[in-house]
Design a protein around this motif. Structure first.
Motif, PDB file in Angstrom:
ATOM      1  N   PRO C 249       0.817  -1.211   0.000  1.00  0.00           N
ATOM      2  CA  PRO C 249       0.000   0.000   0.000  1.00  0.00           C
ATOM      3  C   PRO C 249       0.853   1.264   0.000  1.00  0.00           C
ATOM      4  N   HIS C 252       2.302   1.724  -3.440  1.00  0.00           N
ATOM      5  CA  HIS C 252       1.305   2.114  -4.422  1.00  0.00           C
ATOM      6  C   HIS C 252       0.836   3.533  -4.231  1.00  0.00           C
ATOM      7  N   SER C 260       2.745   2.815 -10.520  1.00  0.00           N
ATOM      8  CA  SER C 260       1.768   1.930  -9.891  1.00  0.00           C
ATOM      9  C   SER C 260       1.235   0.926 -10.884  1.00  0.00           C
ATOM     10  N   ALA C 264       1.581  -2.929 -10.061  1.00  0.00           N
ATOM     11  CA  ALA C 264       0.454  -3.833  -9.893  1.00  0.00           C
ATOM     12  C   ALA C 264       0.316  -4.754 -11.085  1.00  0.00           C
ATOM     13  N   LYS C 316      -6.687   5.050  -4.427  1.00  0.00           N
ATOM     14  CA  LYS C 316      -5.541   4.257  -4.847  1.00  0.00           C
ATOM     15  C   LYS C 316      -5.271   3.136  -3.850  1.00  0.00           C
ATOM     16  N   ARG C 317      -5.456   3.464  -2.586  1.00  0.00           N
ATOM     17  CA  ARG C 317      -5.255   2.459  -1.552  1.00  0.00           C
ATOM     18  C   ARG C 317      -6.288   1.341  -1.680  1.00  0.00           C
ATOM     19  N   ALA C 320      -5.149  -0.784  -4.334  1.00  0.00           N
ATOM     20  CA  ALA C 320      -3.963  -1.512  -3.919  1.00  0.00           C
ATOM     21  C   ALA C 320      -4.325  -2.714  -3.061  1.00  0.00           C
ATOM     22  N   SER C 323      -5.771  -5.462  -4.862  1.00  0.00           N
ATOM     23  CA  SER C 323      -4.758  -6.269  -5.551  1.00  0.00           C
ATOM     24  C   SER C 323      -4.278  -7.400  -4.659  1.00  0.00           C
TER      25      SER C 323
END
Lengths: 137, 493, 509, 354, 100
Positions: C249, C252, C260, C264, C316-317, C320, C323
């Protein structure tokens, strides 16, 4: 007889005679202590400053140069001794001579370099220096 | 095969030194050093080329080597390998010195560097303790003067003094050790000394043991290993950066070259151990002490140059594995020592490069601390990339030359059964990543403002050559390690 | 030699891009990145390999020659493609080009260095996925980390330094662990029975069985177990498998969007790819013994990632953590040791690469416009930038595994495979747990999007919000097309993948 | 052969029957011989210093000197000796005492030590070690140490300058001296003094029945001239009397010395002149060789060293003193190169001849 | 003939004196003298062993040692001179501009 015994004996004598003279003198001479006498001589003036003055750096440069060259002579000595016997023993001249030529050659390069760098230049007058820098410009 | 005298690479270096001095004698007041630098670079290149040619022509690699001057000097794969290394570092240093010392006359500088290189090359060839001593001093004496080269700089003269003091002490210890070895064996020629060891020393093992210990002391000084490492941080920090580069790579490699030959050829481990002189054990202990001390001390530094100095001690510890992992009959001896030689070779480029970057920073007037490097990556990307590559290579991060050499070295030690040593070495190596990356971080991640001048051409060229060397050693590592291992194996024959 | 040519070209391209002026670096980088893309696509069309590279299958584009000798082992330059590596190679080239284009807007300083590093990373990734000799592979593996370190550290967000260091330390320690494990296994365990460290040779020697000797006082079985664990942990950090994910995290969030995307899309796949190649191919019996543990870890990652995603406010988190969740399926699929499971997992690597790339890129585009990623800071973006939002939503559906999207095929296969797994005890239970995770993450993703994208427009900051420029949206569109294409026709890759994994599941456990 | 086969101590030992008493006997014999040699040399300097020097200078400058006491003023010698010995010893303020006291001993002693290996003819040679030539050079150069000690310990600026100049000069001319001396060794192949003398006895050429011996002064006159010049500098005589240079720095390193200390320094310097002469004689002038029977060799030897003394005194009257910078230039830029050249040339000649 | 052990003891003593002086003195010049002592201790050994073994190697080596010792002193004094210029003292413990 071992020659060094004789040399040792001479060393004794070489120290003994001067010491004997000192003793004789000590018996003969008067002693009249007086302040003014023991002042160090400075042309009759009262001594100024210390004796441990800074002196010309050239003395030091020369000494350095000497230390190097003197030791090199130590290394040349054995060569001179064997040079003739080696030749008589059948060695070719270049074989014996060449190494020393190289050795002396290197030494001479070093000497010339030191010389040109001013290691043995005692006085560098401001005027001469000026001329030199001008010539370079 | 070989049509030139076997010592040609060494001669070329010496002649170049004389040529520099002659040029300087003819034009002593010339303030333009380009000719001097040119002569030095050309001479070193010629030496490098000749050494490479001899190596590729297999001179002495297969056989025992070519002995010269009543066996006092031997030319074999190892000596040529190291000579090539010394010549390469000299080229870098000569280029860097052109820009670093930008005032006055530099004839003596180039002369001293080349003379020291000649001495190093001779050290790598020495087959007699007498030659070893003379060559060692031929390296040391110019080095002292080089460290103190900045006459008006307190740091430089202090560094020179400390280097000199410990150097003088260690050379005294070394020569006393040599005298004891001579007393115990009756000869200074390494093969004869070895023969005396093989035949049991005739009850003089005590003298021989003390002698071996003292001789080792001399090498430890030259290689900046514990316990004769005290001078290194001071000398490297105070010395002009190109000189630090020169000392920390070439001079260290020379020390190892001589140590390898003297210990392997002169004091064969099997005979020495049965006489109670187990020097491999000594080097194991020293290797650990050196790498731990070097790396941990490096991690606490605040100045880049000093950090590099301590890391250089750490690397001496790694290379010591080359001696520590030797055992009496093992067939792997050549491999591990060859790996140590290859590490020195790679180190010659990456470490010189790192110090050259420091030289560049000093040239720009950037400070010496980590923080002072902030933002250099944005301002001078090429130099910063080069520095980054050097540092990561020093840390042994895989894509770079340093990884391979360390890998081979550690693999060799594992094969010799020194697991514990390798574990310590790997831990140290990981630690080194921390402090190397501090510089990288400062250069790239931090913001900084500098008033940087022009880009000095010759320094940049040197940096570029070192970079190319470091990077090219990745694909080109094969020939290096093979040559090194072949040369090292020949030593054990 | 096509592989070598491409790798070499990409290195040179990186150097060239590094040296060109900043103003033109973006176009030069993009143009140069087309060459490896075209090259890999061409290789795809020409692919003629069959079987698994590590079990004696026929390789495509094989190159092999000796480099040097290390302690008695011959180090070789050995590259080639099989059905597993080819899709990943294509994915790498594809995503790099798109990531470079997507960087045109956000990257506004030191462009030439940025694009140079991107290309440098691509070159190493291509090498990593094609190399079949351990040393060559390892060099590329490690070299991949360096550019990412700089990409995060130089162009990242406010906490970039911390994130970069954390990334670097985690992955390097992991690599070291993995290296030690592998080397102990081969040097110590296999001893003299092999003379190279070419992966096929090692794998076949190990699978031949019975020739592992004890080493360092470890019995053969213990040695294999230890090596397996060392390698597994090493790769698990890369994947990442919870609880070894904590670097992700940070990395990312701080990384610039294009980085990123690469992280990813491709770098996470390195971990699963290596796990498949090393752990599950070379030591299937150990994997079988540990199946329950690994499956549990996979399921745990799925759920844990999902739950953490729930707690995030940063778009974004969220992506992340999701993912982490997605890579959990992949792990689950791999350990299933069924044809569906492993093939699905491999396919999911590609699918997830594309979809997560898409998601990150979309978040990036939004961020470029609004300069915030916080869910609470904005709403109703759909009004102002409809195309971007549309693609974003489509991508999210892909994430959920909507049919006709690439994610569906992958996840479907994985679940079928793991459900029927004979290796994992109580396989249905793990499968169900993982399926539960997908619902959580998908639900939350939609919720977050609902809050930000729809409704009346508002933005906490004072920025002009309008449609994103063409070069920002175009990569998104291309990615979406690719995702749909793979969803519609999974056989584009699935055939070759199935072909390549067949030897594994046949001989597994 | 003019040389005694046995050195003087052995001769004495045999004469006195001490040969059988072992090391002690040998030592006693050696001591006796040393006393003889030492006193002979001292006697010569005693004559030379107070008297001959003045007489010679007076002749050169057309004056009369030292004619008050005794015939031809010879009584000056004991008178001077007594006068100097009975003078008060004044120790300058701040003198570095041990060094100041020891310096005269070193200056005098080192010169005397040099005579140990000199074959003086008529069988007078104390010792004949293999390394005679190296020994004599080594011992002779100790004197400069004494000069520095004297100059440094006196706490006087003139002394200090004198000492420094003494060192600079000795350093500059030591190397040419030794290197030129070595060119002789190239011929002889030995450092043993008796060998060097023996080699010179061979006939070089016969001109009309007159056999000219192969003295190296004749064989290699270039080396002889060089050696002579370097030797004069080494013993610090005009034109190289830089260390004392009375008109510049009072009396150089001996400014603060008086009484017996001064006598010793003074004697030491004269002993050095004679030692310089002796070395020149041995190396270039055939040692003690000369017409007549071997037993009068010592006379020839004395003639030769007095000739050298005369030469230095002649220079004293005739040659101006160099400036210190000229001295250094001549030494380092002239003599040194010439001496190396001479060495190489000699080596070539020897190579061709042999 | 003096037994070889005596020479060894002598040289060891000289060496130890040198080492002691080197470790305790703060004056750079005394330091140099101490180093000279140590080198000459080695020379004693070389010459003594040379006689013992009946070969000339040791004597030649002692010449080398002498030569190099002189060169070392030359360089050393140069450095001390530079040091004096910068620090106005020849105390080796004084310069500490780079303590760790």
């Amino acid at each position: 007889m071992n020659p060094w015994i004789a040399i040792g004996a001479l060393a004794l004598v070489a120290v003994g005679i001067p010491v004997a003279m000192m003793v004789v003198s000590a018996l003969l001479r008067p002693s009249v202590p007086e302040q003014g006498k023991s002042a160090v001589y400075e042309s009759g003036e009262i001594p100024t400053g210390t004796t441990r003055i800074r002196f010309n750096i050239q003395y030091y440069m020369v000494a350095l140069l000497f230390v190097v060259f003197d030791i090199e002579t130590v290394l040349i000595f054995p060569w001179t001794v064997i040079y003739r016997p080696a030749l008589e023993g059948g060695a070719s001249m270049m074989e014996v001579l060449a190494p020393m030529l190289v050795f002396i050659g290197v030494l001479v390069v070093g000497l010339v370099w030191a010389w040109r760098q001013g290691a043995v230049q005692w006085v560098s007058s401001p005027r001469a220096l000026e001329e030199k820098t001008e010539a370079n410009q | 095969m070989v049509t030139a005298p076997p010592l040609t690479p060494t001669f070329l270096l010496g002649l170049t030194a004389l040529a520099v001095l002659l040029y300087d004698s003819v034009w002593p007041d010339s303030s333009d050093a380009s000719v001097l630098a040119g002569i030095s670079v050309i001479g070193s290149l010629a030496s490098l080329g000749t050494a490479g040619w001899f190596l590729s022509a297999d001179t002495g690699l297969a056989t025992e080597g070519i002995s010269l001057y009543a066996d006092a000097v031997v030319v074999d794969g190892m000596s040529l390998f190291f000579t090539a290394l010394f010549a390469a570092v000299t080229i870098l240093v000569a280029l860097a010195a052109y820009d670093y010392f930008d005032d006055g006359n530099r004839g003596e500088l180039y002369g001293l560097v080349l003379l020291a290189t000649t001495g190093m090359s001779l050290m790598a060839s020495a087959n007699s303790l007498a030659t070893a001593f003379v060559a060692l001093e031929l390296v040391s004496l110019p080095s002292y003067a080089l460290v103190a080269f900045l006459k008006d700089d307190r740091g430089s003269s202090e560094a020179g003094l400390k280097y000199f003091l410990i150097g003088a002490l260690s050379s005294a210890i070394f020569v006393f050790g040599v005298s004891l070895i001579y007393g115990a064996t009756g000869s200074l020629l390494l093969p004869d000394v070895a023969a005396a060891f093989e035949s049991g020393l005739g009850g003089r093992t005590g003298i021989a043991g003390v002698g071996v210990l003292m001789v080792a002391g001399g090498f430890l000084f030259k290689t900046a290993a514990v316990p004769f490492h005290f001078w290194a941080p001071e000398a490297y920090e105070g010395a002009p950066a190109p000189v630090s580069a020169y000392l920390s790579s070439a001079s260290k490699a020379a020390g190892f070259a001589l140590a390898f030959r003297v210990f392997v050829v002169g004091f064969p481990l099997g005979a020495a151990t049965s006489a109670g002189i187990d020097w491999a054990l000594l080097f194991q202990v020293l290797a650990v002490a050196t790498m731990v001390l070097g790396n941990f001390a490096a991690a606490t530094q605040e100045k880049v140059k000093r950090m590099l100095a301590y890391s250089s001690i750490g690397h001496a510890g790694y290379v010591l594995i080359g001696l520590a992992a030797i055992s009496a009959e093992a067939s792997t001896n050549g491999d591990v020592m060859g790996a140590a030689m290859a590490h020195l070779f790679v180190y010659g480029f990456m470490n010189t490069g790192a110090f050259l970057f420091v030289a560049l920073a000093e040239n720009w007037g950037v400070g010496r601390r980590f923080e002072d490097y902030n933002g250099l990556g944005a301002e001078k990307p090429f130099a910063a990339v080069a520095m980054t590559a050097f540092l990561f290579s020093l840390a042994g991060v895989p894509p770079l030359g340093g990884f391979f050499s360390k890998l081979f070295l550690f693999a060799g030690a594992v094969e010799a059964g020194l697991w514990w040593l390798v574990v310590i070495a790997v831990i140290n190596s990981s630690l080194s990543l921390y402090y190397y990356s501090r510089v990288v971080r400062a250069m790239w991640f931090e913001e900084g403002e500098h008033d940087l001048g022009a880009t000095p051409t010759a320094l940049y060229a040197a940096l570029a050559i070192a970079l190319v060397g470091t990077v090219l050693l990745l694909p080109g590592f094969g020939p290096v390690i093979e040559t090194a291992q072949e040369a090292a194996t020949a030593l054990f024959a | 030699m096509i592989i070598e040519t491409l790798i070499g070209f990409t290195f040179v391209a990186a150097l060239v891009t590094f040296l060109v002026p900043d103003e033109v670096a973006n176009r030069v980088g993009a143009a140069l990145s087309l060459v490896p893309l075209v090259g890999t696509l061409w290789m795809w069309t020409q692919f003629d390999g069959s079987g698994n590279a590590l079990t004696g299958g026929t390789l495509s584009f094989e190159t092999k020659f000796d480099l040097l000798t290390l302690s008695g082992y011959q180090v070789q330059w050995f590259t080639g493609l099989d059905g597993i590596s080819l899709p990943l190679v294509v994915l790498t080239a594809f995503l790099t080009t798109l990531a470079i284009v997507s960087a045109w807007t956000p990257i506004d300083t030191r462009q030439s260095q940025f694009y140079g590093l991107m290309l440098f990373m691509e070159a190493n990734l291509l090498g990593m996925f094609t190399a079949l000799d351990f040393f060559v592979w390892f060099v590329f593996w490690e070299a991949t980390l360096l550019p990412m370190y700089f990409l995060i550290g130089v162009w990242g967000g406010p906490r970039r330094k911390y994130a970069a260091i954390k990334f670097f330390v985690y992955t390097n320690v992991a690599s070291l662990l993995m290296f030690v494990g592998f080397v102990a296994l081969t040097f110590g365990g296999l001893g003299d029975s092999i003379d190279t460290l070419a992966l096929p040779e090692v794998a076949m020697a190990l699978n031949a069985g019975g020739n592992v000797s004890s080493f360092m006082g470890l019995a053969p079985d213990t040695l294999k177990l230890a090596a397996f664990l060392a390698m597994f942990v090493g790769f698990a950090v890369k994947v990442p498998v919870a609880p070894l994910h904590t670097w992700l995290p940070d990395a990312h969030v701080e990384a610039p969007t294009p980085a990123s995307v690469m992280l990813a899309g491709v770098l996470l796949k390195m971990g699963t790819y290596a796990m498949l190649r090393f752990n599950f191919t070379m030591l299937p019996d150990v994997a079988g013994d540990l199946a329950v543990l690994i499956a549990a870890l996979g399921a745990f990652s799925v759920i844990y990632g999902a739950i953490l995603a729930l707690a995030q406010e940063d778009l974004k988190r969220i992506v992340a953590y999701s993912s982490v969740s997605s890579m959990g399926y992949v792990l689950l699929g791999l350990i299933a040791y069924t044809e569906f499971g492993v093939a699905g997992a491999t396919f999911q690597m590609i699918a997830h690469g594309l979809i997560s790339g898409l998601m990150f890129m979309a978040v990036g585009v939004i961020y470029n416009t609004t300069h915030t990623r916080m869910v609470g800071d904005m709403s109703g973006l759909a009004d102002r930038m409809p195309v971007t939002v549309g693609i974003f939503v489509a991508g999210a559906f892909g994430y959920m595994g909507l049919p006709l999207m690439a994610g569906f095929a992958g996840e479907y296969f994985i679940f079928v495979g793991s459900f029927h797994s004979t290796v994992i005890p109580s396989a249905p239970l793990f499968t169900a747990a993982a399926m539960f995770g997908i619902v959580i993450v998908a639900g939350y993703l939609l919720l977050a999007m609902q809050r930000t994208l729809f409704g009346p427009f508002s933005l906490d900051a004072d920025y002009e919000v309008g449609p994103a420029p063409f070069h920002d949206v175009a990569p998104l569109a291309v990615l979406l097309l690719a995702v749909i294409a793979l969803g519609v026709a999974p056989d584009l890759f699935l055939d070759m993948i199935q072909n390549a994994i067949a030897p594994l599941v046949g001989g597994g456990a | 052969m003019l040389q005694a086969e046995t050195p003087l101590p052995d001769l004495l030992a045999n004469l006195l029957g001490l040969g059988g008493v072992g090391v002690v006997g040998a030592f006693v014999a050696a001591l006796l011989a040393s006393i003889i040699v030492g006193n002979v040399m001292l006697a010569m300097t005693g004559v030379a210093g107070p008297w001959a020097k003045r007489k010679i200078t007076a002749k050169f400058t057309d004056r009369i000197a030292a004619d008050r006491i005794g015939p031809k003023g010879l009584g000056t010698i004991p008178a001077d000796a007594l006068r100097l010995l009975s003078k008060e010893l004044i120790v300058p303020e701040g003198a570095d005492r041990p060094a100041w006291d020891v310096a005269p001993l070193i200056v005098a002693g080192s010169a005397m030590l040099g005579f140990a290996v000199i074959p003086m003819g008529s069988g007078i040679q104390l010792a004949d070690p293999e390394v005679g030539l190296a020994y004599v050079f080594a011992v002779a150069s100790i004197a400069s140490l004494g000069m520095v000690m004297a100059g440094y310990a006196s706490n006087n600026k003139y002394s200090m300058l004198g000492a420094l100049r003494a060192v600079a000069q000795n350093l500059a001319y030591e190397i040419p001296l030794v290197v030129t001396g070595m060119s002789v060794v190239l011929f002889t192949g030995s450092l043993r003094m008796s060998e060097i003398v023996a080699v010179q006895q061979e006939t070089l050429v016969s001109i009309g029945g007159l056999a000219i011996p192969s003295w190296f002064a004749i064989v290699n006159p270039f080396a002889f001239v060089l050696f002579l010049a370097a030797n004069v500098a080494e013993v610090g005589r005009n034109p190289f009397d830089i260390p004392e240079a009375p008109t510049e720095i009072v009396a150089g390193f001996q400014t603060e010395y008086s009484s017996v200390y001064f006598v010793l320094l003074y004697l030491g310097e004269f002993l050095h002149i004679f030692l310089g002469g002796a070395i020149t004689a041995v190396l270039f002038l055939g040692g003690a060789a000369g017409p007549g029977p071997e037993s009068i060799g010592f006379l020839w030897f004395v003639v030769k060293i007095w000739a050298f003394f005369l030469f230095t005194q002649w220079l004293r009257s005739a040659a101006p003193r160099l400036r210190i910078d000229q001295l250094i230039e001549v030494g380092w830029k002239g003599m040194l190169e010439l001496s190396f050249l001479n060495l190489v040339l000699t080596a070539l000649i020897v190579g061709v001849v042999v | 003939m003096v037994p070889i052990e005596y020479y060894l003891v002598l040289s060891a003593a000289v060496f130890s004196i040198g080492l002691y002086g080197l470790l305790t003195r703060e004056n750079a010049l005394l330091f140099l003298m101490s180093v000279e002592l140590m080198l000459n201790a080695a020379n004693i050994n070389f010459v003594a062993f040379s006689v013992q073994w009946g070969n000339l190697t040791g004597q030649v080596m002692s010449l080398f040692v002498m030569g190099l010792a002189a060169a070392e002193v030359a360089v050393g004094i140069g450095i001390i001179l530079v040091l004096y210029r910068n620090f106005n003292d020849v105390d080796v413990t004084l310069p500490q501009s780079m303590r760790w």
